[in-house]
Scaffold this motif. Structure first.
Motif, short mmCIF file in Angstrom:
data_model
loop_
_atom_site.label_atom_id
_atom_site.label_comp_id
_atom_site.label_asym_id
_atom_site.label_seq_id
_atom_site.Cartn_x
_atom_site.Cartn_y
_atom_site.Cartn_z
N TYR A 372 0.83 -1.20 0.00
CA TYR A 372 0.00 0.00 0.00
C TYR A 372 0.87 1.25 0.00
O TYR A 372 1.88 1.32 0.72
N GLU A 373 0.48 2.20 -0.81
CA GLU A 373 1.15 3.50 -0.78
C GLU A 373 0.95 4.14 0.59
O GLU A 373 -0.15 4.10 1.15
N GLN A 374 2.01 4.72 1.13
CA GLN A 374 1.94 5.34 2.44
C GLN A 374 1.08 6.60 2.40
O GLN A 374 1.22 7.42 1.50
N MET A 375 0.18 6.72 3.38
CA MET A 375 -0.68 7.89 3.49
C MET A 375 -0.73 8.35 4.95
O MET A 375 -0.41 7.58 5.86
N PRO A 376 -1.12 9.61 5.18
CA PRO A 376 -1.19 10.11 6.56
C PRO A 376 -2.14 9.30 7.42
O PRO A 376 -3.21 8.89 6.97
N THR A 377 -1.73 9.05 8.65
CA THR A 377 -2.57 8.31 9.61
C THR A 377 -2.60 9.09 10.92
O THR A 377 -2.15 8.61 11.96
#
Length: 546
Positions: A372-377
């Motif tokens: 998965y592409e890294q996204m803000p969490t």
């Protein structure tokens, strides 16, 4: 052996037999339960081409003309596929996605890979359409520990089918990044515009008008519209995610759900995430004004996969499972029970052939060749700066004297108590501290509700004035119960349990020195009904501790 037998034995108490099984004696059921306890057989792979008793006509094409069912082995030669967020897809990537779904929708109904049959396969597994021979209960994917692994492999083969139709092994499903509350365009937490264009292969007409872009998702919805402002929604969404995935899901049972073994009726209790936000996203998208009255399509177990957004939604569900595995905590791991790891399910692969997958084969994304592409969490830290997760002001500012009086004035839980139109407040004694590492958990068991109706409540800790108007942004919020009725569940009076972590919240509230905890349950939604519980206890959950 005694504990295992007890876990199965409770099914006999309020049994309602499944349809089309004629007369089944108590003796035969008892014999079946005892055999299952002794042998502890993991779920065998169902013959999805033949095992079908679906009221919703979700059976797969017959006769089956593919290769005999064979064991799945990951292909190490496949390229690593990168699953990207829908809101960041390029025009070319959207066009490829649309083409893939159009090709799938163009397949004939005789092809198990068609879009229609993919939806039927989901319906078959998830809406009580599969019966093993000699078992009175249908296979149950929801409300237990198979929810994550089954859906991962359903997505895996769906993705591989689309890749085959495109003749492109690099194709990856996108994910709808609804957990990302970043207030910058393009917004991640709205229904993706590419799925909202009428006439597109990604569009579905059975959707909630209040879920259309640019409206922000409400992760605590029960369906329909909301009057909350965007800023309130972003805050509540982060707090919901933190409570349900981080502080409230620190062990395998809390996150994955309760065990489900061959011969059980299933549905003993979902993990925190399956209820909310997974289930609430379904309800938010589903059309509340449908003729069936069941939030078609996304809010209906039997119809959800008829909407292409289902696959982007579950891709994000799978992604959050991946994130959960990276969070700190010794107990954040998959169950190691052989009845979990050795359970097997049957799917249709990209060639339309039956293929058998062990749950143990679903636990490593790298082996399955996707990332998965890294996204803000931001929700991982409660929407706050790292290290300031517990800096949110309390909604009930009771000093020690006030808290002691609250505890003294609150009655202990009794089975005669009823959660209905008025919130239910009771106290439960905490267990003595034990040397094992583990998380302190509230467990409500023996839930009695009307299976054909939805049921929802929110739970609060040391918040006696909590009600159905209380915001989940309060630090005292500890979790949500969301029961969505579906065809199979309406037939059974299962032993249900609802479990929620208390330990992290007790510490965050500064209440660790009290021997009792005060719990408030507030029911909300369109179907307020009387709900009772046989037992309320606080226990230490040491699942996953080595």
């Amino acid at each position: 052996m005694r504990e295992v037998y007890a876990e199965r034995g409770f099914e006999m108490g309020g049994l309602v037999l499944a349809r089309n099984f004629g007369v089944v004696t108590w003796g035969s059921i008892l014999a079946m339960l005892i055999v299952n306890v002794v042998t502890a057989v993991p779920l065998p792979p169902p013959d999805v081409a033949e095992y079908c008793n679906s009221e919703e006509r979700c059976c797969m094409p017959r006769p089956y003309v593919g290769q005999p069912a064979h064991q799945f082995y990951p292909d190490p030669e496949l390229p690593i596929r990168i699953r990207r967020p829908v809101h960041l897809l390029t025009d070319a990537e959207v066009a490829r996605l649309e083409r893939a779904y159009q090709l799938q929708k163009d397949l004939p109904d005789s092809d198990p890979r068609s879009f229609t049959n993919q939806a039927k396969l989901h319906c078959l597994y998830c809406d009580s359409g599969i019966y093993y021979p000699d078992n009175p209960w249908p296979l149950e994917i929801h409300n237990g520990w198979f929810f994550f692994p089954w859906h991962r492999m359903f997505l895996y083969f769906h993705e591989r089918i689309l890749a085959k139709l495109l003749d492109d092994d690099t194709f990856a499903l996108p994910f709808w990044n609804w957990d990302n509350q970043t207030p910058e365009e393009p917004y991640a937490n709205v229904l993706p515009i590419s799925y909202a264009k009428s006439g597109s292969p990604l569009w579905n007409q059975q959707r909630n008008k209040c879920a259309e872009p640019p409206l922000i998702i409400d992760l605590n919805t029960i369906g329909g519209c909301t009057a909350k402002s965007p800023s309130v929604l972003r805050t509540e969404n982060d707090r919901i995610m933190y409570t349900q995935v981080v502080s409230g899901a620190m062990s395998p049972q809390l996150f994955y759900g309760m065990p489900y073994r061959y011969g059980d009726a299933g549905g003993h209790g979902p993990g925190t995430f399956e209820d909310n936000p997974h289930g609430t996203v379904h309800l938010w998208v589903g059309n509340p004004d449908s003729e069936s009255g069941m939030f078609d399509d996304m809010g209906n177990f039997g119809r959800a996969a008829r909407d292409p957004i289902f696959y982007a939604h579950h891709s994000n569900v799978d992604r959050i499972w991946t994130v959960w595995n990276t969070l700190p905590g010794e107990q954040r791991k998959a169950p190691v029970d052989p009845d979990f790891l050795d359970a097997r399910f049957t799917f249709f692969d990209e060639n339309g052939d039956l293929i058998i997958v062990n749950v143990s084969q679903t636990l490593d994304n790298e082996l399955l060749r996707f990332r998965y592409e890294q996204m803000p969490t931001g929700w991982v830290t409660n929407g706050q700066l790292p290290g300031e997760e517990n800096s949110v002001p309390l909604c009930y500012r009771g000093n020690p004297t006030k808290t002691r009086k609250l505890i003294a004035d609150t009655p202990y839980f009794k089975p005669s108590m009823v959660l209905h139109t008025v919130p239910l407040t009771f106290k439960v004694q905490r267990p003595r501290r034990r040397p094992e590492v583990g998380v302190e958990v509230l467990e409500l068991s023996g839930l009695s509700l009307i299976p054909a109706l939805q049921a929802h409540w929110e739970a609060f800790l040391f918040l006696p004035n909590g009600n159905n108007k209380t915001t989940v942004s309060c630090p005292e919020f500890i979790g949500t119960f969301n029961y969505v009725a579906h065809v199979g569940q309406a037939l059974f009076n299962r032993e249900r349990r609802w479990r929620v972590a208390l330990g992290p919240k007790i510490m965050a509230l500064g209440k660790e020195n009290y021997t009792d905890v005060v719990i408030t349950l507030a029911q909300f939604g369109p179907n307020i009904q009387p709900i009772t519980f046989e037992r309320a206890v606080v226990v230490f959950d040491t699942d996953g501790v080595e």
